[in-house]
Design a protein around this motif. Sequence first.
Motif, short mmCIF file in Angstrom:
data_model
loop_
_atom_site.label_atom_id
_atom_site.label_comp_id
_atom_site.label_asym_id
_atom_site.label_seq_id
_atom_site.Cartn_x
_atom_site.Cartn_y
_atom_site.Cartn_z
N THR A 166 13.58 25.64 53.17
CA THR A 166 12.99 26.40 53.85
C THR A 166 12.46 25.57 55.23
N SER A 167 12.22 26.18 56.20
CA SER A 167 11.33 25.73 57.38
C SER A 167 10.32 24.79 56.85
N SER A 211 17.72 20.42 60.51
CA SER A 211 17.30 21.70 60.19
C SER A 211 16.27 21.63 59.18
N TYR A 212 15.33 22.76 58.96
CA TYR A 212 14.35 22.93 57.87
C TYR A 212 12.96 21.96 57.98
N MET A 213 12.61 21.76 59.37
CA MET A 213 11.30 20.91 59.57
C MET A 213 10.36 21.63 60.17
N THR A 214 9.24 21.09 60.30
CA THR A 214 7.95 21.84 61.11
C THR A 214 8.15 21.72 62.48
N TYR A 215 8.53 20.61 63.09
CA TYR A 215 8.72 20.48 64.70
C TYR A 215 10.21 19.92 64.84
N ALA A 252 9.61 25.70 61.66
CA ALA A 252 8.45 26.20 61.47
C ALA A 252 7.73 26.65 62.75
N SER A 253 7.69 25.53 63.47
CA SER A 253 6.85 25.60 64.85
C SER A 253 7.71 25.49 65.84
#
Length: 289
Positions: A89-90, A113-117, A146-147
């Motif tokens: 998931t992100s 892929s799948y990181m916060t920033y 995610a962000s």
Amino acid sequence: TLKSGPISDNETWGTDGSPYLVTGDVTIGSAYTLTVSPGVEVFFKEISDDQSDGNDLNRSEIIINGGSLIAVGTESDSIWFTSNAEEPTSSDWYGFSCKGQVGMIDIQYASVSYMTYGFRFQSATYFYGEDGDYLNVSHSHFRDIASHIMENGFRLLSGALMTFEHNIFSRYNYFLSSNNYMYGGSILTIDDNVMEDGGYYFINELRTYDVTEDGPSKMIMTNNDINSSYASFDYIHINNYSEDEYSVIMKDNNITADNYSKMRFNGISMTEGSVLLEGNVYTNVGLEF
């Protein structure tokens, strides 16, 4: 191959050690270069940081603190930066953190892929063109973030170049957020990208200053296909003026928002800067000067 902690010399992650599993922050210090070879897979342990350091004590990140990151794949041999989770998931890992004056960041033919920033700039990250600093991302796919793709402020100085060309960006919030400044003929180029499933702002705060013998600091944004929930461009401050060149060039972009959005340009006064908008298609996007 397990990886965690600062590198103490120039280092190459090659295919002989691939796949790599990052279990904690990897820091690239001043004067060092981390090179990732074509075909290498770099996995980040899900919600893990055995260094307990960096911006997130619970997630691993690659910290570029005065050094350089070169991750140049090929069309047939791409590079992967992603989560090791069975169901990723992100925000499984943090992303690329940039501190102080960085050197070269060059990412080509990579899947990230799948990181916060994407890139988390910290304490006004500096790129000095006269020192050969630059950031280039091309032929890559950044997704499930995610962000924001870029967060918290860069400074481009003395002709520094920041370039995003021929990429796909999917499922993120902002493309560019907060406190970004360009001086001394520096250039931000965003060309021929697909930006899909974005969140609110596309660009939130970009300021151009200075005119040099090579022209003004400028943003060039051409041939992009942007489709977001909102596609707002806000706080684009134009504080330089050249009789011969534009400070912002936006041509042949297709910009679509699901909800009403706006593009807002301003400056000390608009006579101090110039904008070229040509051949763009806007859907649900208004203009404000």
